[in-house]
Design an enzyme around this catalytic site. Structure first.
Site, mmCIF file in Angstrom:
data_model
loop_
_atom_site.group_PDB
_atom_site.id
_atom_site.type_symbol
_atom_site.label_atom_id
_atom_site.label_comp_id
_atom_site.label_asym_id
_atom_site.label_seq_id
_atom_site.Cartn_x
_atom_site.Cartn_y
_atom_site.Cartn_z
ATOM 1 N N ASP A 29 0.794 -1.168 0.044
ATOM 2 C CA ASP A 29 -0.034 -0.140 -0.105
ATOM 3 C C ASP A 29 0.876 1.266 0.054
ATOM 4 O O ASP A 29 2.034 1.319 0.474
ATOM 5 C CB ASP A 29 -0.848 -0.081 1.410
ATOM 6 C CG ASP A 29 -1.582 1.381 1.394
ATOM 7 O OD1 ASP A 29 -2.110 1.774 0.275
ATOM 8 O OD2 ASP A 29 -1.476 1.702 2.386
ATOM 9 N N ASP A 84 -2.146 -0.370 5.917
ATOM 10 C CA ASP A 84 -2.280 0.273 7.066
ATOM 11 C C ASP A 84 -3.973 0.530 7.390
ATOM 12 O O ASP A 84 -4.327 1.021 8.634
ATOM 13 C CB ASP A 84 -1.845 1.731 7.184
ATOM 14 C CG ASP A 84 -2.372 2.826 6.250
ATOM 15 O OD1 ASP A 84 -2.572 2.431 5.048
ATOM 16 O OD2 ASP A 84 -2.896 3.808 6.645
HETATM 17 MG MG LIG Z 1 -2.853 3.355 3.170
#
Ligand SMILES: [Mg+2]
Length: 268
Positions: free
Chosen positions: A27, A203
């Site tokens: 990510d 996250d």
């Molecule tokens: Mg992220």
């Protein structure tokens, strides 16, 4: 296995990558770069693009970025990295034969963007137009969260084919089928990813299905930062992620060293 210094429930640091057998999916926001007050204010470390390029070479090309951002934005932040990337939660992809033709076609979002823009202006929030959807960020005015949710929910009711994506301090409408885990399932069907164990770092809530998919595919899901997660491994934030990535790009220290050997895959 090395333990992360804190005592979070999922506190194990990820093991060392096996360059011959692992595929790495990363990510962007909150994982490789710290979250900023606005999406365009993120600070990209100059060393990041060269690091990704080196790590990609070490993994035989089996590294891809996986972001909710448009691909053009990712390219703008990382002009020195030309490797595979999934954008717009999977509605766009670059350098991923497994995803060729699997993307979501563009639609006319002008009216949708106008509604989002007007709402954001009235509420003092940030509107982010996206090529396949739209987002409202309430980071600057957290007290507006409930109204922002009500707004996107109302808009969604009149937009078949779109889905609500919640993220950190933001609500987004994205194409219904565009999810990171669906994109990854398609990506790993083709070289250079096919047959490798997926390792996914993310996250946010948008990453959880991909984290769970990696774990259930014999690979590794890694949660970055605080918060509940299905991941059995965790890194504290982008700074620790970059340190871990640097260690993976280098030859292992004799006898293993920090990060452990290419074993320890206990994720089911
Ligand atoms: Mg992220």
């Amino acid at each position: 296995m090395t333990r992360h210094p804190d005592t979070l429930r999922t506190a194990a640091a990820p093991p060392r990558l096996d360059p011959a057998h692992d595929a790495l999916f990363l990510d962007f926001d909150g994982t490789l770069v710290a979250i900023a007050p606005t999406p365009d204010a993120v600070i990209v470390p100059p060393a990041l693009a060269p690091l990704l390029t080196a790590l990609s070479a070490r993994l035989g090309g089996a590294l891809a970025l996986v972001s909710g951002r448009a691909l053009d934005e990712i390219a703008g932040f990382l002009p020195g990295y030309g490797g595979p990337a999934i954008g717009s939660h999977g509605a766009e992809a670059r350098g991923l034969p497994g995803l060729a033709g699997g993307g979501v076609g563009p639609r006319d979002l002008a009216a949708l963007h106008d509604r989002f823009r007007a709402f954001a202006a009235a509420e003092g929030l940030l509107f982010e137009p996206k090529p396949h959807g739209a987002a409202i960020h309430f980071r600057a005015r957290p007290e507006a969260e409930a109204r922002a949710r009500a707004f996107v929910t109302e808009v969604l009711a009149g937009e078949p084919g779109l889905a609500l994506q919640t993220a950190k301090m933001a609500f987004e409408l994205r194409p219904e089928g565009a999810t990171k885990d669906a994109a990854l399932r398609a990506a790993v069907a083709a070289a250079p990813f096919a047959g490798r164990r997926p390792v996914y770092l993310g996250d946010d809530t948008t990453d959880e299905p991909a984290i769970a998919w990696a774990g259930s595919s014999g690979g590794i899901g890694v949660k970055v930062g605080d918060g509940d997660s299905a991941a059995r491994h965790r890194l504290s934030g982008p700074a620790e992620v970059l340190g871990w990535l640097c260690a993976q790009a280098a030859e292992p220290a004799p006898g293993g060293g920090p990060g452990g050997g290419p074993d320890g895959r206990e994720d089911g």
